[in-house]
Design a protein around this motif. Structure first.
Motif, PDB file in Angstrom:
ATOM      1  N   TYR A  55      51.806  35.708  41.010  1.00 13.38           N
ATOM      2  CA  TYR A  55      50.703  36.117  40.141  1.00 13.38           C
ATOM      3  C   TYR A  55      49.352  35.975  40.842  1.00 13.38           C
ATOM      4  O   TYR A  55      48.472  36.814  40.694  1.00 13.38           O
ATOM      5  CB  TYR A  55      50.702  35.327  38.839  1.00 13.38           C
ATOM      6  CG  TYR A  55      51.878  35.624  37.949  1.00 13.38           C
ATOM      7  CD1 TYR A  55      52.537  36.843  37.997  1.00 13.38           C
ATOM      8  CD2 TYR A  55      52.351  34.684  37.050  1.00 13.38           C
ATOM      9  CE1 TYR A  55      53.619  37.113  37.180  1.00 13.38           C
ATOM     10  CE2 TYR A  55      53.428  34.953  36.224  1.00 13.38           C
ATOM     11  CZ  TYR A  55      54.058  36.169  36.298  1.00 13.38           C
ATOM     12  OH  TYR A  55      55.127  36.439  35.496  1.00 13.38           O
ATOM     13  N   THR A  56      49.187  34.910  41.616  1.00 12.86           N
ATOM     14  CA  THR A  56      47.941  34.714  42.349  1.00 12.86           C
ATOM     15  C   THR A  56      47.755  35.806  43.394  1.00 12.86           C
ATOM     16  O   THR A  56      46.664  36.378  43.517  1.00 12.86           O
ATOM     17  CB  THR A  56      47.913  33.324  43.018  1.00 12.86           C
ATOM     18  OG1 THR A  56      48.072  32.324  42.014  1.00 12.86           O
ATOM     19  CG2 THR A  56      46.621  33.097  43.764  1.00 12.86           C
ATOM     20  N   THR A  59      46.908  39.049  41.647  1.00 10.40           N
ATOM     21  CA  THR A  59      45.550  38.999  41.112  1.00 10.40           C
ATOM     22  C   THR A  59      44.519  39.199  42.210  1.00 10.40           C
ATOM     23  O   THR A  59      43.553  39.961  42.044  1.00 10.40           O
ATOM     24  CB  THR A  59      45.304  37.658  40.389  1.00 10.40           C
ATOM     25  OG1 THR A  59      46.266  37.521  39.348  1.00 10.40           O
ATOM     26  CG2 THR A  59      43.907  37.582  39.819  1.00 10.40           C
TER      27      THR A  59
END
Length: 129
Positions: A55-56, A59
């Protein structure tokens, strides 16, 4: 080739090595924090299964994409509407992007640590809460 075996690469003057062998091997007689030592492919697979990492990374990719689009449009606006020189625009955009990135790297970790950090579950809850 047997199951689980990796292809090898032979470079002139360099012993053949597996594509997934870690180039940061722990010297014999020393200890490693990760036991047993994981290959690069195993480490990448572990990262891929870690939702926070995925997810990081996604993002950051989305933010970089949006930022580059905004920079492109800003350059067009500054050139077409305000008549500013393209080299000045490029320098200004690079300065703003660089100083923002530098501030994020300098301020981000101490801010996360002051809120609780990521070492344990309560710290993560305080950081994100």
């Amino acid at each position: 080739q047997e199951a689980g075996a990796h292809s090898t690469v032979a470079l002139p003057g360099v012993p053949a090595a597996s594509m997934c062998d870690s180039p940061f091997a722990v010297p014999p007689g020393t200890t490693s924090r990760i036991e047993p030592e994981l290959s690069v492919c195993s480490q990448l697979a572990l990262l891929w299964r870690t939702r926070v990492y995925v997810y990081t990374a996604l993002t950051i990719a989305v933010v970089a994409f949006v930022t580059s689009g905004i920079q492109f449009l800003l350059d067009r606006v500054l050139t077409a509407l305000w008549g500013l020189d393209k080299s000045f625009n490029t320098t200004a955009i690079l300065f703003i992007t660089g100083s923002g990135s530098l501030a994020g790297v300098a301020i981000g970790p101490p801010l996360v640590d002051s809120r609780g950090g990521f070492d344990d579950a309560p710290g993560v809850a305080r950081t994100f809460g």
